[in-house]
Enzyme design. Structure first.
Site, PDB file in Angstrom:
ATOM      1  N   VAL A  79       0.856  -1.194   0.000  1.00  0.00           N
ATOM      2  CA  VAL A  79       0.000   0.000   0.000  1.00  0.00           C
ATOM      3  C   VAL A  79       0.894   1.247   0.000  1.00  0.00           C
ATOM      4  CG1 VAL A  79      -1.832   1.249   1.193  1.00  0.00           C
ATOM      5  CG2 VAL A  79      -1.772  -1.261   1.271  1.00  0.00           C
ATOM      6  N   LYS A  80       0.695   2.080  -1.034  1.00  0.00           N
ATOM      7  CA  LYS A  80       1.535   3.271  -1.189  1.00  0.00           C
ATOM      8  C   LYS A  80       0.783   4.469  -0.621  1.00  0.00           C
ATOM      9  CE  LYS A  80       4.495   5.059  -4.910  1.00  0.00           C
ATOM     10  NZ  LYS A  80       4.620   5.122  -6.371  1.00  0.00           N
ATOM     11  N   LEU A  81       1.429   5.160   0.306  1.00  0.00           N
ATOM     12  CA  LEU A  81       0.769   6.269   1.023  1.00  0.00           C
ATOM     13  C   LEU A  81       1.645   7.508   0.973  1.00  0.00           C
ATOM     14  CD1 LEU A  81       0.291   3.639   3.624  1.00  0.00           C
ATOM     15  CD2 LEU A  81      -1.721   5.020   3.097  1.00  0.00           C
TER      16      LEU A  81
END
Ligand code: G3P
Length: 224
Positions: free
Chosen positions: A86-88
């Site tokens: 998950v890229k945040l």
């Protein structure tokens, strides 16, 4: 150093995978838009398609900017495939979400990192990857590679396990410099990866080997 490809193009991902040197994929909303992938269902299916091509980690970026929204979206993305990371974004809410996901054993990539302080925060929150944008710093007359060096030093000082994923790589020299410094991963356009194959002496040398082989094969047996 791991090689990730920075694209949402399935054709380019397949091409890099076929080379036998691909370790993962990063995407972002701009790259998805460039491929014309819009709408939640199509976007989700596209991530699964990518995961079915490459066996390594695939970064899928959230669109929400609030903590609850990021957590909701991130959990949906993580459920798609075990290789989804998950890229945040590097924001207060993003860092809180990274901490949330690291506590649940969900892999994260903290993106849009432009300073050592931001990289330190991402590591403290337990990010799996931190993505410093080398090329975009170079674009504003700031040495992007110096940031990779700073982060390497800081992470090594304290034994942080967060992997440095050098992003916004634009050309083969960026890749070489990342490898010299000890970045864990470089995520690159396909053109920067394939440029590493090229050297004029390799081309000339191979042409000569083949020409000599052909000449020798054409000579009468006695003259050999
Ligand atoms: O992974 C981040 C990267 O896609 C940004 O690259 O070339 O748009 O600065 P660039």
């Amino acid at each position: 150093m791991k090689f990730f490809i920075d694209t949402a193009s399935l054709a380019q991902i397949k091409e890099a995978q076929d080379l036998g040197i691909l370790d993962g994929v990063t995407t972002n909303p701009s790259l998805m838009a460039k491929e014309g992938i819009t709408g939640t269902d199509r976007v989700m299916k596209h991530y699964v398609d990518i995961c079915n091509i490459v066996s390594g980690d695939v970064s899928a970026e959230v669109i929400a900017t609030d903590f609850d929204g990021m957590v909701r979206e991130g959990e949906n993305l993580a459920a798609l495939h075990p290789n989804i990371t998950v890229k945040l974004p590097m924001t207060r809410e993003g860092v809180k979400a990274i901490k949330h996901f690291s506590g649940k054993g969900i892999k994260t990539n903290c993106t849009l990192v432009f300073s050592a302080g931001q990289a330190l925060l991402a590591a403290k929150a337990g990010a799996t990857y931190v993505s410093p944008f080398v090329g975009r710093l170079d674009d504003i007359s700031t040495d992007g590679m110096q940031l990779i060096e700073q982060i390497r030093t800081i992470y090594d000082n304290y034994g942080f396990s967060t992997q440095i994923l050098a992003a916004s790589i634009r050309h083969p020299m960026h890749i070489i410099q990342c490898a010299e410094i000890g970045a864990d991963v470089a995520t690159c356009p396909l053109s920067a990866i394939t440029a590493l194959f090229e050297h004029p002496l390799t081309t000339i040398g191979l042409e000569k080997f083949l020409a000599d082989h052909k000449k020798a094969a054409q000579q009468p047996a006695a003259a050999k």
